[in-house]
Design an enzyme around this catalytic site. Sequence first.
Site, PDB file in Angstrom:
ATOM      1  CB  THR A 266      -0.873  -0.004   1.162  1.00 33.69           C
ATOM      2  OG1 THR A 266      -0.323   0.267   2.358  1.00 33.69           O
ATOM      3  CG2 THR A 266      -1.721  -1.211   1.378  1.00 33.69           C
ATOM      4  CG  ASP A 267       1.345   5.726  -1.278  1.00 37.39           C
ATOM      5  OD1 ASP A 267       2.157   5.987  -0.592  1.00 37.39           O
ATOM      6  OD2 ASP A 267       0.974   6.792  -2.264  1.00 37.39           O
ATOM      7  CB  CYS A 268       1.992   6.291   3.640  1.00 33.11           C
ATOM      8  SG  CYS A 268       1.770   6.716   5.414  1.00 33.11           S
TER       9      CYS A 268
END
Length: 538
Positions: A266-268
């Site tokens: 995932t992105d953050c």
Amino acid sequence: MTIQREWQSWSLNKKIGQLFVFGFHGYEPTEQIKRLIEANGIGGTIYFSRNVKDAKQVHKLSGELQSIAKNAGQPPLFVAIDQEGGMVARLVDGVTLMPGNMAIGAAGLAEGARETARVCGEELRQLGVTMNYAPCIDVNNNPDNPVINVRSYSDRSDVVSELGAAAVLGYQSARVAATVKHFPGHGDTAVDSHHALPILLHGRERLEAIELKPFRAAIKAGTDCIMTAHVCLPALDPTGVPSTLSEPVITGLLRKELGYEGIVVTDCLEMDAIDKNYGPAQGAIKALQAGADMVLISHTFEKQWAALEAVIAAVEKGELSEARIDEALDRIMSLKVKLELDESLKAWEQVEPIIGTEANKAVARRWSEASVTLVKNDGGLLPLSRSESTLVLWPDIVPVSVADEMLSGDGSLGQFLGEYGANVVERRMNSDNPLADLDRFAQIIVVTYDASKHPLERDIAREVVKLAPERTVAISVRNPLDLLLYPEVKAYVAVYECRPLALAAAAKALLGDINPIGKLPLEISAAYPFGWNAAADS
């Protein structure tokens, strides 16, 4: 490394720990990151500028983090970074900083993408960094995009596909996992997912033709990892959830339709698109349910701890199956084996002579110089005369929080012109009366960084072009679309970043020391289309 055969017998807590990548604050391991490694066995950590002084310190930090894991009986860590090149780079001092994606797009050759990625990857690996959250393969087809822009190779999906796949091969030849991003596409958004949830309303046919094409190419090239975007695409998932949390997007599209078998990260989850709507704890559960393998939480210990506990509880309550955890863990451990993460770092005395070398710097310089693009030279103002008095108007330092970008204080165009023998006076745009005494200068260079977002740049550029049209050259040091804001200028040069490497290349081009052979990697207007170069056309 024999861990891969042993993980089936691990406790649930240890299995789940491997599914997280956490950031921390400081140049040394904090007590919090030590606790997360030792007690929870997290799968990896990520470096930001807050963790980086220089190459030597990063080498030491990587060794310390791996020693903490080893001494606690935990598997070796992925050590990740966003080292895209150009304006997005966490590590600058002591390494070879490569041109960014749009500069490589202007140079226009897959060889450039592959070679710069390989050299970057080789240096990262020597410093213990084994996962690069790069390349960005979003197609930059929205001029109002606040977050992608020059992080993209081009506004053409075929170009992004070719160069992105080449970069994947370059990084992975250096035994650094490439992570293409942001799936299924963040290039045509006008909202920054760090601050809100973007919604992309295109239909499936359009997504196939543009956004998805580079990801298909990266998958074919064998990318180790793909990072998700916090972007809502109703055509793919009508429920309105971000792609990071969407089973139809991750499991349905990416896994089943595109056939991707590597790690999905995932992105953050602390970006506002997730944090404000779900929170990282629920976001982590939903991302894993959707088919993600690794969850990135970059900043806050309390949110990291809450996410770990939430995922454990979700499995214990049957909301998230242990089979889903095992599936993700299998991919993670397989990549750790492939990358030989249990390999010891060389001593700094062995590493120092083989990073930031003159040969590596020559690679960076060659591709940076190949990117300089002459867009206009209608008045024959270029090349400049070294002997004539020259004024350079230099913009303010402009922080861009999205990716640690900033208009570098490490040098300026006037500085490099002076070093190459030009008769230069440089003024900051935010100084008192920067346009005073224009008549005493035979040549004027106005520099803009991103004039659409910074009114002072735009206003000064327009005023100079109005007051001294026959003597003014404009150069953009980030966004080539700046030309649209002062179209009457007679000479215009584009470089795609304001790092010292690009400024040196720009100075050489302005003085005629190199031929500006770069071609526009995106369309500025009908008069200046994709692939345009005034030098080649004249």
